[in-house]
Design an enzyme around this catalytic site. Structure first.
Site, short mmCIF file in Angstrom:
data_model
loop_
_atom_site.label_atom_id
_atom_site.label_comp_id
_atom_site.label_asym_id
_atom_site.label_seq_id
_atom_site.Cartn_x
_atom_site.Cartn_y
_atom_site.Cartn_z
CB THR A 80 -2.57 -1.82 10.30
OG1 THR A 80 -2.53 -0.03 10.36
CG2 THR A 80 -3.12 -2.30 8.64
CB SER A 118 3.67 2.90 6.56
OG SER A 118 3.85 4.47 6.55
#
Length: 573
Positions: free
Chosen positions: A370, A442
């Protein structure tokens, strides 16, 4: 009494004069950007120089990362962005998370024996959700930016067309994923041009991606979600056995949500609401920890308390959190100080709480591949943006003629309740896939603001994202600067598995022994367990910027774990 009062008033005059001579500045003295790649940071700086604001710069940084970090994010993925509009004082959370295709029902991810098929969940056409990032770029540019979208996308278009040098992390990741990626003709054409796979130092060009970005810049939403690009995306997915429709692409919508806000010591914290699990978990952890003077505590005692707060927050993450458009999330309860006080009361001061005493099952994760960037501009606008394609190079599938590497976010759903996903963890009904539903994340883009300081931060790192942001907030609270926060050693606990995971230097060997005596399982890198520095086992890529109002200075912090990253400050002319 009159004389005493007069003396008191006279003594205030120098203080008032000093306060007037050093007023709190209304605006930062320029702009600061920190991102995971120097080319992306420079793209944002260049757009600000052309008259853009933080939101235009965010579009430029995001699009450029989509070009230079295909290992981590891209137009075929999604993101969660937190914005602060200085003029109105408004904070808004922009949800560009991917959505589940209607055909991607849980049974599609099972093998003939009814077991979860990891290959289908993590690679190829069935693993991909409907992308959200292109719609987010259009939404932010049109609603919050000052420049035309086409101008903000120009740096990314130029880099996609002309190329950039392949760096070590990109080349290494491709070697890991090459067997899966080479299944698809569209991917081979990009990553193995003329049959030669990319290698370190090659100039990596993506002409089809440049054309897709150009069409997005000129036509906005319709340039990606309708018309030729949409047709190629659907055709490419379906040719490989997937099942997308043109209507699903055309129906995608970005959503704006109210951020989560809470107080920690002298800080106002603004962070991500569901479909992110990060903000609620942060609120729980920090409010549990608020009464403690962590800086004054011995190391083992401090880590023990922080870990126990992590344990409780991650337990709640599993059971209660999912897409708020599909699941009723008890957000008000979970973020309340009374709830935190109740959790705090269950923490033994010198004994670990076994996770099996907090009944439940393991929690789903967001992958480490990410990216995050942070921006402040001279008007005080702020952006904390995290975006992803999920696993390494996402699904590995590029529909021919698009240059768009699709995500594999379907693995972030609980595809079979109680069955581990790619990370050996499980999820349940709150995070089960349904048509149009967004998978739990998250990603935790966050703002912090005190009387003296404004900070923007976030990171990749899987389920560790939340605890890394937590440790970053604790670092700022203890007086560290932006670069020190970005470099902080990290440790993590996520309820199940019931163990503390730690980077080299995050926990001393002596403190680890004390924690083990308390009942904790501590997993240190081999060298660190012997008291050495350790050699690997690092995670995250935290990017942060800070405005110190006392000195009216800007600073950026870029994680030293990723050498491609860069923080830059542009002074106001």
């Amino acid at each position: 009494m009159k004389k005493i009062a007069s003396i008191c008033l006279l003594s205030l005059v120098p203080m008032l004069a000093l306060a007037q001579s050093n007023p709190v500045p209304a605006h930062p003295p320029g702009a600061a950007i920190a991102s995971a790649h120097a080319l992306a940071t420079q793209a944002g700086i260049d757009v600000i120089k052309q008259g853009g604001n933080a939101f235009d710069a965010a579009v430029a940084v995001s699009a450029t990362l989509s070009v230079v970090e295909p290992i981590s994010s891209g137009l075929g993925g999604g993101g969660l962005w937190l914005l602060h509009d200085a003029k109105s004082g408004r904070d808004v959370f922009v949800d560009g998370r991917e959505t589940s295709p209607a055909a991607a029902t849980p049974d599609k991810f099972l093998d003939k024996n009814g077991n979860l098929d990891p290959n289908r969940a993590q690679t190829g056409p069935w693993s991909a959700g409907i992308p959200g990032l292109p719609a987010m770029l259009v939404h932010v540019a049109e609603k919050y930016g000052k420049l035309p979208l086409e101008k903000s996308l120009a740096p990314a278009i130029g880099i996609a067309r002309n190329g950039f040098p392949v760096y070590a992390r990109m080349a290494g990741g491709y070697q890991v994923k090459r067997a899966e990626m080479d299944r698809y003709p569209g991917t081979r054409a990009v990553f193995s041009p003329a049959g030669k796979p990319i290698k370190l130092g090659d100039i990596f060009r993506q002409p089809d991606l440049a054309k897709t970005l150009e069409r997005l810049g000129k036509q906005g939403f319709d340039g990606f979600y309708r018309g030729p690009v949409a047709s190629k995306l659907v055709a490419g997915v379906n040719a490989q056995g997937g099942q997308w429709s043109l209507n699903e692409l055309a129906s995608y919508r970005v959503k704006e949500r109210d951020p989560i806000r809470f107080r920690y010591h002298e800080w106002d914290v603004t962070t991500a609401p569901p479909v992110s699990s990060g903000g609620i978990a942060l609120a729980e952890m920090l409010q549990i920890l608020a009464p403690y003077d962590l800086k004054a505590l011995p190391e083992a005692e401090r880590v023990h308390l922080v870990v126990e707060s992590m344990r409780r927050a991650y337990r709640d993450r599993t059971f209660y959190l999912g897409d708020p458009d599909f699941v009723k999330v008890p957000q008000k309860l979970l973020t309340s100080t009374d709830y935190a006080a109740g959790l705090r009361a269950t923490i033994h001061p010198d004994k670990a709480t076994p996770s099996n005493l907090l009944s439940g099952a393991p929690t789903p994760l967001e992958d480490e591949e990410t990216t995050h960037f942070s921006i402040i501009d001279a008007d005080g606008n702020r952006v904390a943006a995290t975006q992803t394609v999920n696993l390494l190079y996402g699904s590995g599938l590029i529909p021919p003629g698009t240059g768009v590497l699709l995500n594999d976010e379907m693995d972030d759903f609980a595809l079979k309740p109680g069955t581990p996903n790619a990370f050996g963890v499980m999820g349940y009904e709150a995070n089960a896939p349904k048509p149009g539903k967004r998978m739990l994340s998250s990603m935790t883009p966050t703002f912090m603001e005190s009387k003296d300081t404004v900070a923007v931060l976030g990171t990749p790192g899987g389920s560790r994202i939340i605890t890394m942001v937590l440790l970053g907030i604790l670092g700022y609270d203890q007086g560290l600067n932006a670069q020190q926060v970005a470099a902080l050693p990290r440790y993590h606990h996520q309820w199940l598995p019931d163990a503390i995971d730690a980077e080299p230097n995050a926990i001393s060997a002596a403190a680890a022994k004390q924690l083990q005596a308390m009942g904790h399982t501590v997993e240190l890198p081999p060298d660190a367990a012997e008291g050495g520095r350790g050699s690997s086992h690092v995670w995250g890529n935290l990017q942060t910027v800070e405005w110190d109002r006392r000195s009216n200075t800007l600073q950026g912090g870029s994680d030293p774990r990723a050498p491609e990253g860069k923080a830059m400050v542009l002074p106001q002319p």
